[in-house]
Design a protein around this motif. Structure first.
Motif, PDB file in Angstrom:
ATOM      1  N   LYS A 155       0.838  -1.211   0.000  1.00  0.00           N
ATOM      2  CA  LYS A 155       0.000   0.000   0.000  1.00  0.00           C
ATOM      3  C   LYS A 155       0.873   1.261   0.000  1.00  0.00           C
ATOM      4  O   LYS A 155       0.591   2.228  -0.696  1.00  0.00           O
ATOM      5  N   ARG A 156       1.933   1.262   0.818  1.00  0.00           N
ATOM      6  CA  ARG A 156       2.818   2.428   0.893  1.00  0.00           C
ATOM      7  C   ARG A 156       3.464   2.709  -0.464  1.00  0.00           C
ATOM      8  O   ARG A 156       3.487   3.844  -0.934  1.00  0.00           O
ATOM      9  N   ALA A 164       0.872   4.028  -2.864  1.00  0.00           N
ATOM     10  CA  ALA A 164       0.502   5.400  -2.505  1.00  0.00           C
ATOM     11  C   ALA A 164       1.538   6.394  -3.027  1.00  0.00           C
ATOM     12  O   ALA A 164       1.191   7.416  -3.616  1.00  0.00           O
ATOM     13  N   THR A 170       1.278   6.626  -6.737  1.00  0.00           N
ATOM     14  CA  THR A 170       0.032   7.288  -7.151  1.00  0.00           C
ATOM     15  C   THR A 170       0.152   8.810  -7.105  1.00  0.00           C
ATOM     16  O   THR A 170      -0.255   9.498  -8.028  1.00  0.00           O
ATOM     17  N   SER A 171       0.702   9.336  -6.009  1.00  0.00           N
ATOM     18  CA  SER A 171       0.679  10.791  -5.813  1.00  0.00           C
ATOM     19  C   SER A 171       2.030  11.434  -5.554  1.00  0.00           C
ATOM     20  O   SER A 171       2.093  12.642  -5.356  1.00  0.00           O
ATOM     21  N   THR A 207       3.132  10.103   0.188  1.00  0.00           N
ATOM     22  CA  THR A 207       2.464   8.927   0.756  1.00  0.00           C
ATOM     23  C   THR A 207       1.061   9.218   1.291  1.00  0.00           C
ATOM     24  O   THR A 207       0.115   8.504   0.951  1.00  0.00           O
ATOM     25  N   GLY A 224      -1.384   9.970  -1.482  1.00  0.00           N
ATOM     26  CA  GLY A 224      -1.637   8.737  -2.220  1.00  0.00           C
ATOM     27  C   GLY A 224      -2.581   7.806  -1.485  1.00  0.00           C
ATOM     28  O   GLY A 224      -3.494   7.222  -2.080  1.00  0.00           O
ATOM     29  N   LEU A 225      -2.388   7.677  -0.171  1.00  0.00           N
ATOM     30  CA  LEU A 225      -3.255   6.808   0.641  1.00  0.00           C
ATOM     31  C   LEU A 225      -4.698   7.320   0.613  1.00  0.00           C
ATOM     32  O   LEU A 225      -5.645   6.547   0.478  1.00  0.00           O
ATOM     33  N   THR A 243      -6.057   9.139  -1.748  1.00  0.00           N
ATOM     34  CA  THR A 243      -6.543   8.895  -3.108  1.00  0.00           C
ATOM     35  C   THR A 243      -7.013   7.439  -3.249  1.00  0.00           C
ATOM     36  O   THR A 243      -8.000   7.153  -3.926  1.00  0.00           O
ATOM     37  N   LEU A 244      -6.290   6.543  -2.587  1.00  0.00           N
ATOM     38  CA  LEU A 244      -6.636   5.113  -2.644  1.00  0.00           C
ATOM     39  C   LEU A 244      -7.789   4.744  -1.705  1.00  0.00           C
ATOM     40  O   LEU A 244      -8.201   3.593  -1.635  1.00  0.00           O
TER      41      LEU A 244
END
Length: 231
Positions: A52-53, A56, A59-60, A63, A66-67, A69-70
């Motif tokens: 996940k980290r 994340a 993604t962004s 961190t 990103g988290l 966003t997820l």
């Protein structure tokens, strides 16, 4: 303003992996602690938390953002505080980096995706806080972060500068591409951090155009080819 010799008058420095090398272990330490925190608060195994980290960050480029966003609810203050604890065990003053910063007479600022309070601690450990007029970080940027153009714009608007007056010092190729696209000169610190999208020079023609100068560490010697816009 730009002085007649082409020197750029506003210097923006990323922090992690730029003003110190990620090979000193601090970035790895932070990622391990981020993983522990996520496992504990989200009820995940360490393996799941690490996945996940990574996702994340990918993604962004930040961190916490990103988290969110997820779809994960993470309180950024305790998370970042836990993640970055122990900075004094890793970051120490580096004379070469300090000499380089002292040689630059322009206005210098920190522009990082981490929280200001944590960036300030790191700069104190590195012995270079006095070199920067201001620290721009996650609290100032709010919902945006590098490499989003809106984050860059917010910082340069606050400084009162145009992109064409700035130099961005970065170890993230995504951020270099964004800064260059806005008209900034760029100095790329070639880390060996796979999560920052390190690409060997020569692969993909685009790289060369977005990087005005590349080096393995910020030193006067290493930045000679950037002298026309730095000194």
């Amino acid at each position: 303003t730009m002085s007649g010799d082409g020197r750029r008058e506003v210097l923006l420095f990323d922090l992690d992996g730029t003003l110190y090398l990620e090979s000193n272990g601090y970035v790895k330490h932070c990622r391990q602690r981020a993983c522990e925190y996520l496992a504990k608060t989200l009820g995940l195994s360490l393996e799941e938390a690490e996945e996940k980290r990574k996702l994340a960050l990918k993604t962004s480029n930040q961190t916490v953002k990103g988290l969110k966003t997820l779809g994960y609810e993470v309180d950024d203050v305790p998370f970042v505080t836990y993640m970055r604890a122990g900075v004094e065990d890793f970051l120490k003053p580096d004379e070469e980096v300090r000499s380089f910063l002292c040689s630059l007479k322009q206005k210098k600022y920190i522009f990082t995706n981490t929280r200001e309070v944590e960036a300030e601690k790191a700069l104190e450990c590195l012995g270079i806080r006095d070199q920067f007029l201001h620290v721009y970080g996650a609290d100032f940027m709010g919902d945006s972060c590098k490499p989003e153009e809106v984050a860059f714009q917010k910082v340069i608007d606050d400084i009162g500068a145009k992109a064409t007056e700035c130099v961005m010092f970065e170890d993230s190729i995504k951020n270099v591409v964004a800064a260059s696209g806005m008209g900034m000169k760029t100095v790329f610190v070639r880390g060996r951090d796979p999560e920052q999208g390190f690409v060997k020079e020569g692969e993909g023609g685009q790289e060369r155009k977005v990087i005005d100068c590349a080096c393995d560490k910020l030193t006067i010697e290493n930045l000679k080819e950037a002298k026309n816009f730095l000194w």
